[in-house]
Write a protein that holds these residues in place. Structure first.
Motif, PDB file in Angstrom:
ATOM      1  N   HIS B  24       0.848  -1.191   0.000  1.00 24.84           N
ATOM      2  CA  HIS B  24       0.000   0.000   0.000  1.00 24.84           C
ATOM      3  C   HIS B  24       0.885   1.243   0.000  1.00 24.84           C
ATOM      4  O   HIS B  24       2.093   1.162   0.208  1.00 24.84           O
ATOM      5  N   GLY B  25       0.241   2.376  -0.259  1.00 21.89           N
ATOM      6  CA  GLY B  25       1.024   3.593  -0.445  1.00 21.89           C
ATOM      7  C   GLY B  25       1.264   3.867  -1.926  1.00 21.89           C
ATOM      8  O   GLY B  25       1.826   4.891  -2.299  1.00 21.89           O
ATOM      9  N   HIS B  26       0.815   2.937  -2.787  1.00 23.08           N
ATOM     10  CA  HIS B  26       0.843   3.229  -4.222  1.00 23.08           C
ATOM     11  C   HIS B  26      -0.279   4.214  -4.517  1.00 23.08           C
ATOM     12  O   HIS B  26      -1.185   4.406  -3.712  1.00 23.08           O
ATOM     13  N   ARG B  27      -0.213   4.856  -5.661  1.00 23.99           N
ATOM     14  CA  ARG B  27      -1.152   5.954  -5.904  1.00 23.99           C
ATOM     15  C   ARG B  27      -2.107   5.686  -7.066  1.00 23.99           C
ATOM     16  O   ARG B  27      -2.512   6.607  -7.779  1.00 23.99           O
ATOM     17  N   MET B  28      -2.455   4.411  -7.268  1.00 24.12           N
ATOM     18  CA  MET B  28      -3.490   4.102  -8.248  1.00 24.12           C
ATOM     19  C   MET B  28      -4.807   4.673  -7.727  1.00 24.12           C
ATOM     20  O   MET B  28      -5.004   4.821  -6.522  1.00 24.12           O
ATOM     21  N   CYS B  29      -5.727   4.974  -8.641  1.00 24.24           N
ATOM     22  CA  CYS B  29      -7.025   5.509  -8.233  1.00 24.24           C
ATOM     23  C   CYS B  29      -7.739   4.518  -7.303  1.00 24.24           C
ATOM     24  O   CYS B  29      -7.515   3.311  -7.382  1.00 24.24           O
ATOM     25  N   ALA B  30      -8.631   5.036  -6.494  1.00 20.53           N
ATOM     26  CA  ALA B  30      -9.449   4.179  -5.635  1.00 20.53           C
ATOM     27  C   ALA B  30     -10.252   3.212  -6.512  1.00 20.53           C
ATOM     28  O   ALA B  30     -10.876   3.625  -7.484  1.00 20.53           O
ATOM     29  N   GLY B  31     -10.172   1.939  -6.184  1.00 21.15           N
ATOM     30  CA  GLY B  31     -10.973   0.947  -6.890  1.00 21.15           C
ATOM     31  C   GLY B  31     -10.392   0.477  -8.198  1.00 21.15           C
ATOM     32  O   GLY B  31     -11.073  -0.192  -8.984  1.00 21.15           O
ATOM     33  N   CYS B  32      -9.130   0.775  -8.464  1.00 18.59           N
ATOM     34  CA  CYS B  32      -8.482   0.365  -9.719  1.00 18.59           C
ATOM     35  C   CYS B  32      -8.258  -1.149  -9.736  1.00 18.59           C
ATOM     36  O   CYS B  32      -7.906  -1.745  -8.712  1.00 18.59           O
ATOM     37  N   PRO B  35      -3.851  -2.842  -9.410  1.00 22.75           N
ATOM     38  CA  PRO B  35      -3.134  -3.345  -8.220  1.00 22.75           C
ATOM     39  C   PRO B  35      -3.679  -4.683  -7.733  1.00 22.75           C
ATOM     40  O   PRO B  35      -2.923  -5.470  -7.136  1.00 22.75           O
ATOM     41  N   GLU B  59       2.706   1.919 -13.593  1.00 18.07           N
ATOM     42  CA  GLU B  59       4.107   2.326 -13.425  1.00 18.07           C
ATOM     43  C   GLU B  59       4.216   3.688 -12.740  1.00 18.07           C
ATOM     44  O   GLU B  59       4.938   3.833 -11.756  1.00 18.07           O
ATOM     45  N   VAL B  60       3.485   4.677 -13.242  1.00 14.34           N
ATOM     46  CA  VAL B  60       3.656   6.021 -12.660  1.00 14.34           C
ATOM     47  C   VAL B  60       3.100   6.094 -11.241  1.00 14.34           C
ATOM     48  O   VAL B  60       3.508   6.935 -10.453  1.00 14.34           O
ATOM     49  N   CYS B  63       5.697   3.721  -8.646  1.00 15.18           N
ATOM     50  CA  CYS B  63       7.092   4.096  -8.420  1.00 15.18           C
ATOM     51  C   CYS B  63       7.236   5.548  -8.816  1.00 15.18           C
ATOM     52  O   CYS B  63       7.446   5.877  -9.982  1.00 15.18           O
TER      53      CYS B  63
END
Lengths: 97, 318, 392
Positions: B24-32, B35, B59-60, B63
């Motif tokens: 966790h701490g990745h920044r994909m949108c909520a509910g993507c 991940p 990727e973006v 990281c």
């Protein structure tokens, strides 16, 4: 004079600390929060399996609650929760209410 | 010959005891969906994994700046070359192992979205597969260039509304059928190709496990809902990927050594409307003048599903 | 014992690569480089090297695979020319930005359109801002020597940058010349064991390569990259001095030929320098003080040293085998920048020559020297930039 900041950067912008994204808390993104109703939980762990943010806390194979530091409040867990006798073990509640 | 492997049953309880190798701490949108795909891939195996990643949402968001959500060695270099990049790492592995400088068994995985896989990275993927690198390519297919703002890709389904094929008064969204990349990869004659869905996690995990035990190039295409691009709710990634499977829009199957096997057959094939209706990108298909499009989508699915069943049946796998 | 052989430039390049015995080579065929990599593939097939070869489906994938392999943690090579280098362009910046010490001979060739397979410098000049170190070579011997030294420069722990070694397509790559080869053992000892930096294959210490960097840090990473380039000159000279000990051949940042007291100077890269030197000798015989400066290290460009070398020149002709359309040639721009701070600047002119394999003949060098003579005599430059050797 101390070494300038840019000299302390890892060559080639390589990140050496694996998994340090945990330092970046995404919980503030949340508009709705999942609330766990333990009495309705059958510990199927579907919430854990489907959580995109690894924010369902499981210990010894049992659901224990949410990590609100990272949960973005998408609601997948609540939607996928089979619950018990027609009652969901996870409900979404609006933040601040 | 398809080998009837008897994989260990996948136990959620056991899986849940493993350490997350994607944090966790990745920044994909909520509910993507992406991940979820990544975590299921990484929880499928205990092997050390080294991954490459095509430029894109995953990727973006995983990281960024000095933060990485990856607890495995990971490399991103550009958009169109996740396959060539991991092929390079895998080749260095073989070179150093031959010289006795590495003695561990390591597995190599490339992650790419549909843009980076079906389109711009297709040549790189095709080349790496033909060369026989010992690698698994995972395409998380959300059906458009989501990272740049929902532009049409060759994975975008017929009829979908995207920012570059908007449903307008003259052109009702995308007029071309999506490329069937899974079959194209099967046509490469590589040892293992599969289609999977995060909703059917046990099936997916089994496929990843099987793939990682096979030497040579492997490819798994995974449907990965994007609520921003699909114009759906943040909570429906699993619901929609399940509907994609149950409508046979996204059948679950594998092609092992050329033998096709359907790994999940819905008891009753649901009408495609059930998959399309919750998605705003297909909203215009439900106006009367576009009824022909709905019909065409259903016909295409029926035909493809029949062909797939036929292929499985011919292989004695029905 | 060193061996004296008669070989082509490509053959000499392939031999240097064989002696270095890299871990991974990713390659794609393109004229006039093809011959070098196919020779290398022969070494692989016959067990003369331990290298794992990746026969990729494009140069873009060649450089991508090189990046993956180098990040993996070993010694990596490829080679290319022209369109191949152009197709790699995107990945060149990434190899340099990731600080990966890949070594790549570039057999210089013209760029399309129109399609042309012959030698000029458009390809490498187009890649001069990619963050790669560039070494240029006049002949097969220099190409061989530069390739060997390139590994030491690229892999130096203070540098860790990719190096391209340029040699002229066909004129050098396909002509047979006398070359002195070093012994395998001597080369291997000189190049040494590869020392990895942050290897991806170290699975116990996972690293992430290639993050998204936003405006808060990008500028700083580039500042750091600029800093590294500043250390290259010193390392190039250090490596050259060690190389002299094993080969007896001396290299610097550039070659000065009868330059010390020269009034009229030609600045010229690669193979055409040989022709120019001949003509300079004839002028010297006639008592005219002509000389030559042949850059070797083009990136980073040794401005101070070049300026010092041109301090006493009266007129300088910079010959470019590549054009920057609508602007001065790329080498000319560097030389004018270098001389900018001299108290007494020489007159400077720019000649574009030899595009697409057009021969650079002694009379062209003579024509240039005559013009320089006239400029010194009249104190006037007529045309700053001009094509020479054009069919009338």
């Amino acid at each position: 004079m101390s070494e300038p900041f840019w000299k302390r950067l890892t060559p080639g912008s390589v990140i050496l600390e694996a998994g340090n994204a945990v330092e970046f808390k995404t919980g503030s993104w949340r508009a709705f929060r999942p609330v766990w109703k333990e009495e309705n939980c059958i510990h199927c762990l579907f919430c854990w399996m489907f959580c995109p943010d690894m924010s369902v806390i499981v210990e010894d194979g049992k659901m224990k609650g949410f990590n609100y530091d990272y949960c973005k409040g998408c609601g997948i867990c609540a939607l996928e929760c089979p619950g018990k006798k027609g009652k969901k073990a996870i409900e979404m509640q609006e933040e601040g209410k | 010959m398809a080998t009837e492997t008897k994989p260990k049953p996948v136990s959620l309880k056991e899986l849940s005891k493993k350490e997350d190798r994607f944090t966790h701490g990745h920044r994909m949108c909520a509910g993507c969906g992406a991940p979820i795909v990544v975590k299921q891939v990484l929880m499928a195996t205990d092997y050390p994994i080294i991954a490459s990643n095509a430029t894109g949402c995953l990727e973006v968001s995983s990281c960024i700046s000095t933060y990485t959500a990856w607890k495995i060695p990971w490399i991103h270099s550009a958009f169109e070359n996740a396959a060539a990049t991991i092929a390079g790492v895998e080749t260095m592995y073989r070179a150093l192992r031959k010289k006795g400088r590495i003695d561990r068994e390591i597995k190599f995985i490339a992650f790419g979205g549909d843009g980076g896989t079906y389109d711009i990275g297709f040549q790189s993927l095709s080349g790496a597969m033909e060369r026989g690198h010992d690698m698994l390519y995972i395409c998380y297919d959300n059906g458009a260039y989501m990272n740049t703002g929902i532009q049409r890709s060759s994975a975008t389904p017929f009829g979908a509304n995207t920012t570059t094929c908007p449903a307008g008064s003259v052109i009702p969204g995308k007029l071309q059928k999506r490329k069937d990349l899974t079959r194209i990869m099967a046509a490469h004659g590589i040892p293992y190709v599969a289609q999977a869905s995060p909703s059917h996690w046990a099936d997916f995990i089994k496929k990843v496990r099987k793939a990682l035990e096979i030497k040579g190039p492997k490819f798994i295409n995974v449907i990965s809902p994007c609520n921003r691009g699909w114009r759906s709710k943040t909570n429906d990634a699993i619901l929609l990927s399940r509907l994609a499977v149950e409508t046979c829009y996204w059948p679950l199957y594998e092609v092992e050594d050329g033998v096709t096997r359907i790994t999940f057959k819905p008891k009753e094939k649901k009408p495609i409307e059930e998959f399309l209706k919750p998605q705003g990108r297909f909203k215009h298909l439900f106006s009367p003048e576009n009824e022909w499009m709905l019909r065409q989508i259903q016909e295409d699915i029926d035909r493809d599903w029949e062909a797939l069943q036929r292929a499985a049946s011919e292989a004695g796998q029905d | 014992m060193a061996r004296v052989v008669a070989v082509t430039g490509n053959e000499a390049g392939a031999e240097a690569l064989r002696q270095v015995n890299p871990d991974v080579c990713a390659a794609y065929p393109i004229t006039p480089q093809t011959d070098m990599m196919q020779r290398f593939a022969g070494f692989v097939s016959n067990g003369q090297v331990d290298t794992e070869m990746i026969l990729v489906e494009s140069e873009h994938s060649a450089m991508s695979a090189c990046i993956g392999a180098a990040a993996g943690g070993g010694r990596v090579i490829t080679a290319t020319s022209s369109q191949g280098l152009a197709l790699m362009w995107e990945m060149l910046f990434i190899a340099a930005g990731d600080r990966l010490p890949i070594v790549m001979p570039v057999v210089n060739r013209a760029l399309s359109a129109p399609l042309n397979i012959h030698g000029d410098h458009s390809d490498a000049m187009g890649a001069r801002d990619s963050g790669w170190i560039q070494l240029w070579s006049e002949n097969a011997q220099e190409a061989y020597d530069n390739i060997i030294q390139a590994f030491r420069i690229a892999e130096h722990m203070d540098i860790r940058l990719p190096v391209m070694v340029c040699l002229d397509g066909f004129i050098i790559s396909h002509s047979i010349e006398r070359v002195e080869y070093l012994d395998d053992e001597v080369v291997r000892e000189f190049v040494g064991e590869y020392r990895p930096m942050n290897p991806l294959l170290d699975v116990d210490n996972p690293k992430s390569y290639g993050p998204l960097i936003l405006p808060d840090l990008y500028h700083e990473y580039k500042r750091a990259q600029h800093e590294v380039m500043g250390r290259v000159k010193g390392v190039v000279l250090e490596v050259a001095s060690e190389f002299e000990k094993i080969s007896g051949r001396r290299y610097g940042l550039f070659e000065s030929y009868r330059l010390e007291d020269a009034d009229l100077v030609m600045v010229i890269l690669n193979s055409a320098a040989g022709t120019a030197k001949d003509v300079i000798d004839h002028y010297r015989d006639r008592g005219i003080k002509a000389g030559l400066l042949k850059p070797r290290l083009f990136r980073p460009f040794p401005y101070e040293e070049v300026a010092e070398a041109l301090r006493n020149a009266k007129a300088v002709a910079v010959l470019d085998r590549a054009d920057s359309f609508g602007a001065y040639g790329p080498l000319f721009v560097e030389i004018t920048s270098a001389t900018l701070h001299l108290d007494k600047r020489p007159f400077l002119i720019n000649k574009i020559y030899g595009l697409g394999g057009r021969d650079f003949l002694p009379e062209h060098a003579g024509q240039v020297l005559e013009e320089l003579k006239e400029i010194v005599e009249t104190g006037r430059v007529k045309t700053i930039k001009e094509y020479i050797g054009v069919r009338e």
